[in-house]
Design a protein around this motif. Structure first.
Motif, PDB file in Angstrom:
ATOM      1  N   ALA A 127      54.929 -11.049  11.257  1.00  0.00           N
ATOM      2  CA  ALA A 127      54.397 -10.733   9.929  1.00  0.00           C
ATOM      3  C   ALA A 127      53.763 -11.949   9.254  1.00  0.00           C
ATOM      4  CB  ALA A 127      55.504 -10.150   9.058  1.00  0.00           C
ATOM      5  N   GLU A 128      54.409 -13.111   9.327  1.00  0.00           N
ATOM      6  CA  GLU A 128      53.889 -14.285   8.626  1.00  0.00           C
ATOM      7  C   GLU A 128      52.547 -14.718   9.191  1.00  0.00           C
ATOM      8  OE1 GLU A 128      55.416 -18.680   7.131  1.00  0.00           O
ATOM      9  OE2 GLU A 128      56.340 -17.755   8.893  1.00  0.00           O
ATOM     10  N   THR A 129      52.467 -14.831  10.512  1.00  0.00           N
ATOM     11  CA  THR A 129      51.202 -15.209  11.142  1.00  0.00           C
ATOM     12  C   THR A 129      50.113 -14.192  10.844  1.00  0.00           C
ATOM     13  OG1 THR A 129      52.444 -16.259  12.932  1.00  0.00           O
ATOM     14  CG2 THR A 129      50.108 -15.813  13.327  1.00  0.00           C
ATOM     15  N   PHE A 130      50.481 -12.923  10.889  1.00  0.00           N
ATOM     16  CA  PHE A 130      49.548 -11.831  10.615  1.00  0.00           C
ATOM     17  C   PHE A 130      48.957 -11.970   9.214  1.00  0.00           C
ATOM     18  CE2 PHE A 130      48.611  -7.516   9.172  1.00  0.00           C
ATOM     19  CZ  PHE A 130      47.908  -6.994  10.246  1.00  0.00           C
ATOM     20  N   ARG A 131      49.808 -12.245   8.227  1.00  0.00           N
ATOM     21  CA  ARG A 131      49.355 -12.374   6.840  1.00  0.00           C
ATOM     22  C   ARG A 131      48.483 -13.604   6.650  1.00  0.00           C
ATOM     23  NH1 ARG A 131      53.901 -12.029   2.492  1.00  0.00           N
ATOM     24  NH2 ARG A 131      52.028 -12.415   1.244  1.00  0.00           N
ATOM     25  N   VAL A 132      48.850 -14.710   7.298  1.00  0.00           N
ATOM     26  CA  VAL A 132      48.057 -15.941   7.168  1.00  0.00           C
ATOM     27  C   VAL A 132      46.634 -15.721   7.677  1.00  0.00           C
ATOM     28  CG1 VAL A 132      47.790 -18.286   8.059  1.00  0.00           C
ATOM     29  CG2 VAL A 132      50.020 -17.530   7.212  1.00  0.00           C
ATOM     30  N   ILE A 133      46.501 -15.085   8.835  1.00  0.00           N
ATOM     31  CA  ILE A 133      45.168 -14.824   9.392  1.00  0.00           C
ATOM     32  C   ILE A 133      44.375 -13.898   8.474  1.00  0.00           C
ATOM     33  CG2 ILE A 133      43.913 -13.793  11.324  1.00  0.00           C
ATOM     34  CD1 ILE A 133      46.191 -14.688  13.153  1.00  0.00           C
ATOM     35  N   GLY A 134      45.026 -12.847   7.982  1.00  0.00           N
ATOM     36  CA  GLY A 134      44.334 -11.898   7.108  1.00  0.00           C
ATOM     37  C   GLY A 134      43.899 -12.513   5.797  1.00  0.00           C
ATOM     38  N   GLU A 135      44.774 -13.271   5.145  1.00  0.00           N
ATOM     39  CA  GLU A 135      44.425 -13.867   3.857  1.00  0.00           C
ATOM     40  C   GLU A 135      43.367 -14.948   4.011  1.00  0.00           C
ATOM     41  OE1 GLU A 135      47.564 -15.044   1.316  1.00  0.00           O
ATOM     42  OE2 GLU A 135      48.759 -13.228   1.646  1.00  0.00           O
ATOM     43  N   THR A 146      34.789   3.215  16.599  1.00  0.00           N
ATOM     44  CA  THR A 146      36.092   3.789  16.258  1.00  0.00           C
ATOM     45  C   THR A 146      36.961   2.784  15.515  1.00  0.00           C
ATOM     46  OG1 THR A 146      35.942   5.084  18.293  1.00  0.00           O
ATOM     47  CG2 THR A 146      38.083   4.997  17.196  1.00  0.00           C
ATOM     48  N   PRO A 147      37.565   3.182  14.369  1.00  0.00           N
ATOM     49  CA  PRO A 147      38.431   2.256  13.621  1.00  0.00           C
ATOM     50  C   PRO A 147      39.901   2.394  14.031  1.00  0.00           C
ATOM     51  CG  PRO A 147      37.981   4.173  12.272  1.00  0.00           C
ATOM     52  CD  PRO A 147      37.269   4.398  13.591  1.00  0.00           C
ATOM     53  N   TYR A 148      40.610   1.273  13.964  1.00  0.00           N
ATOM     54  CA  TYR A 148      42.041   1.227  14.242  1.00  0.00           C
ATOM     55  C   TYR A 148      42.728   0.390  13.163  1.00  0.00           C
ATOM     56  CZ  TYR A 148      40.893   2.777  19.007  1.00  0.00           C
ATOM     57  OH  TYR A 148      40.432   3.478  20.099  1.00  0.00           O
ATOM     58  N   TYR A 149      43.949   0.774  12.827  1.00  0.00           N
ATOM     59  CA  TYR A 149      44.774  -0.078  11.986  1.00  0.00           C
ATOM     60  C   TYR A 149      45.497  -1.078  12.881  1.00  0.00           C
ATOM     61  CZ  TYR A 149      44.004   3.304   8.244  1.00  0.00           C
ATOM     62  OH  TYR A 149      43.431   4.115   7.300  1.00  0.00           O
ATOM     63  N   VAL A 150      45.502  -2.329  12.438  1.00  0.00           N
ATOM     64  CA  VAL A 150      46.193  -3.382  13.181  1.00  0.00           C
ATOM     65  C   VAL A 150      47.505  -3.675  12.463  1.00  0.00           C
ATOM     66  CG1 VAL A 150      46.019  -5.692  14.170  1.00  0.00           C
ATOM     67  CG2 VAL A 150      43.944  -4.337  13.796  1.00  0.00           C
ATOM     68  N   ARG A 186      42.089  -5.731   4.886  1.00  0.00           N
ATOM     69  CA  ARG A 186      42.004  -4.583   3.976  1.00  0.00           C
ATOM     70  C   ARG A 186      43.390  -4.250   3.436  1.00  0.00           C
ATOM     71  NH1 ARG A 186      38.846   0.633   5.927  1.00  0.00           N
ATOM     72  NH2 ARG A 186      37.287  -1.014   6.036  1.00  0.00           N
ATOM     73  N   ASP A 187      43.522  -4.291   2.111  1.00  0.00           N
ATOM     74  CA  ASP A 187      44.753  -3.884   1.426  1.00  0.00           C
ATOM     75  C   ASP A 187      45.989  -4.591   1.980  1.00  0.00           C
ATOM     76  OD1 ASP A 187      43.203  -2.153  -0.087  1.00  0.00           O
ATOM     77  OD2 ASP A 187      43.498  -0.482   1.300  1.00  0.00           O
ATOM     78  N   GLY A 188      45.875  -5.885   2.226  1.00  0.00           N
ATOM     79  CA  GLY A 188      47.006  -6.635   2.732  1.00  0.00           C
ATOM     80  C   GLY A 188      47.240  -6.507   4.219  1.00  0.00           C
ATOM     81  N   GLY A 189      46.411  -5.734   4.909  1.00  0.00           N
ATOM     82  CA  GLY A 189      46.533  -5.559   6.353  1.00  0.00           C
ATOM     83  C   GLY A 189      45.216  -5.856   7.030  1.00  0.00           C
ATOM     84  N   LEU A 190      45.064  -5.386   8.243  1.00  0.00           N
ATOM     85  CA  LEU A 190      43.845  -5.594   9.008  1.00  0.00           C
ATOM     86  C   LEU A 190      43.370  -4.279   9.610  1.00  0.00           C
ATOM     87  CD1 LEU A 190      44.713  -8.866  11.005  1.00  0.00           C
ATOM     88  CD2 LEU A 190      43.273  -8.693   8.970  1.00  0.00           C
ATOM     89  N   GLY A 248      36.233 -11.163  11.555  1.00  0.00           N
ATOM     90  CA  GLY A 248      36.328 -11.799  12.855  1.00  0.00           C
ATOM     91  C   GLY A 248      35.801 -10.915  13.971  1.00  0.00           C
ATOM     92  N   LEU A 249      35.177 -11.539  14.956  1.00  0.00           N
ATOM     93  CA  LEU A 249      34.685 -10.836  16.136  1.00  0.00           C
ATOM     94  C   LEU A 249      35.496 -11.279  17.356  1.00  0.00           C
ATOM     95  CD1 LEU A 249      30.816 -11.086  15.639  1.00  0.00           C
ATOM     96  CD2 LEU A 249      32.308  -9.162  15.093  1.00  0.00           C
ATOM     97  N   GLY A 250      35.898 -10.324  18.150  1.00  0.00           N
ATOM     98  CA  GLY A 250      36.664 -10.610  19.354  1.00  0.00           C
ATOM     99  C   GLY A 250      36.382  -9.571  20.416  1.00  0.00           C
ATOM    100  N   ARG A 251      37.276  -9.466  21.388  1.00  0.00           N
ATOM    101  CA  ARG A 251      37.115  -8.504  22.474  1.00  0.00           C
ATOM    102  C   ARG A 251      38.459  -7.858  22.769  1.00  0.00           C
ATOM    103  NH1 ARG A 251      32.606 -10.585  25.997  1.00  0.00           N
ATOM    104  NH2 ARG A 251      31.832 -12.488  25.011  1.00  0.00           N
ATOM    105  N   VAL A 252      38.408  -6.607  23.219  1.00  0.00           N
ATOM    106  CA  VAL A 252      39.618  -5.929  23.651  1.00  0.00           C
ATOM    107  C   VAL A 252      39.252  -4.996  24.800  1.00  0.00           C
ATOM    108  CG1 VAL A 252      39.398  -3.953  22.069  1.00  0.00           C
ATOM    109  CG2 VAL A 252      41.660  -4.646  22.870  1.00  0.00           C
ATOM    110  N   THR A 253      40.157  -4.883  25.752  1.00  0.00           N
ATOM    111  CA  THR A 253      39.958  -3.966  26.873  1.00  0.00           C
ATOM    112  C   THR A 253      40.792  -2.718  26.632  1.00  0.00           C
ATOM    113  OG1 THR A 253      39.527  -5.755  28.440  1.00  0.00           O
ATOM    114  CG2 THR A 253      40.203  -3.643  29.357  1.00  0.00           C
ATOM    115  N   MET A 254      40.115  -1.577  26.482  1.00  0.00           N
ATOM    116  CA  MET A 254      40.759  -0.287  26.245  1.00  0.00           C
ATOM    117  C   MET A 254      40.012   0.781  27.019  1.00  0.00           C
ATOM    118  SD  MET A 254      41.347  -0.430  22.102  1.00  0.00           S
ATOM    119  CE  MET A 254      42.204   1.143  22.081  1.00  0.00           C
TER     120      MET A 254
END
Length: 322
Positions: free
Chosen positions: A122-130, A110-114, A157-161, A139-145
């Motif tokens: 916003a700044e940290t988010f952009r640095v990681i994405g770029e 299942t895909p999600y927009y981050v 993707r397109d300036g986002g994640l 990147g590979l990680g884990r999430v509990t849902m």
């Protein structure tokens, strides 16, 4: 923006930012049916029944239980579940980075927009994405849902994640295609198939796809609402392929357009076309040509022929003079 399914943090080593996960897909436009009583036309309701006493149980009486022995359960309440948190309940830690091509699509779920949660993120988010985009890594990680921890893939993707949940190895069945066919494949047949693929090649455009079954359902509902009869729909099965080469040739002719049907019809009998129809290819400008246009072109050629004669005679006289 739709309501977030998960709120927490995205972390790269010691750098983190608050994020929100929003489902990238929706089924809101699907045709959905309700369950009705066929005699009264009223909707029916489901009730929770005690399996032993047969009495109806109110929802506020329902608790979660795990059967550790046959017929014996241990109950777990919501507060105990909320207290049971691990790191991935609140943090998506990007532990490893790999090439996107290394991830088999069969594992993606299942895909999600981050989205960054707040202006400060916003700044940290952009640095990681770029950084991921410049290195061409995901990147590979884990999430509990939803009561389980999932492996996830995060990609720019397109300036986002975009984050996709990843199925575990035990959730993916191995392929069982069997041994390859004996003998070598005819290269001519492969070549024709490649040509058909080339003719059908284009850009990926999901907006051009429509769910024809859902369209048929809407049409059915509309007809039933108006009290109209419904004609049954049938889909004929494709014929069996007896001769693969002949089937490929016919397919190529169909993709290219039938030259015989595009050729202008003339009065009287004409010599039969002894070429192989299945291998004919279209010529630019030939599609849609009409008989009058072809006849006009033919008359133009006949008129142009006499004009070439003086040129030939003039060349001859020049040679004689020389």
């Amino acid at each position: 923006m739709p309501r977030a399914s998960w709120n927490g943090f995205l972390r790269l080593s010691l750098v983190s930012c608050p994020v929100a996960l929003v489902p990238a897909t929706t089924e809101a436009k699907r045709v959905r049916f309700n369950q009705l009583n066929s005699e009264t036309g009223n909707r029916v309701q489901q009730q929770l029944i005690d399996s032993q006493t047969g009495e109806v149980v109110d929802r506020d009486q329902i608790v979660k239980g795990y059967e550790y022995e046959r017929g014996r359960y241990v109950t777990i309440d919501d507060d105990e579940l909320k207290a049971l948190q691990i790191e991935s309940s609140k943090i998506i830690d990007l532990e490893r980075f790999v090439d996107r091509e290394e991830v088999d699509p069969v594992y993606l779920d299942t895909p999600y927009y981050v989205y960054p949660d707040g202006e400060l993120a916003a700044e940290t988010f952009r640095v990681i994405g770029e950084a991921m985009e410049h290195k061409n890594k995901v990147g590979l990680g884990r999430v509990t849902m939803s009561g389980r921890e999932r492996l996830v893939l995060v990609e720019p993707r397109d300036g986002g994640l975009v984050m996709s949940t990843v199925r575990s190895a035990d959730e993916v069945r191995p392929a069982e295609f069997g041994p390859p066919a004996k003998g070598e494949i005819d290269p001519d047949m492969v070549g024709i198939a490649e040509t058909i693929i080339d003719r059908r090649s284009g850009e990926f455009d999901p907006t051009s796809f429509r769910d024809r079954y859902q369209d048929a359902l809407r049409e059915l509902v509309a007809q039933k609402t108006k009290g109209q009869g419904v004609a049954p729909r049938e889909v004929a099965e494709p014929p069996k392929v007896i001769n693969l080469m002949e089937a490929l040739k016919r397919s190529l002719a169909q993709e290219a357009g039938s030259p015989a049907s595009e050729k202008p019809k003339r009065a009287g009998k004409t010599a039969p076309d002894r070429r192989q129809p299945a291998l004919l290819l279209p010529v630019d400008g030939g599609r849609g040509e009409t008989a009058p246009a072809a006849a006009k072109e033919s008359r133009g050629r006949k008129k142009a022929a006499p004009e070439a004669e003086p040129v030939v005679n003039l060349a001859a006289r020049r040679r004689q003079k020389a």
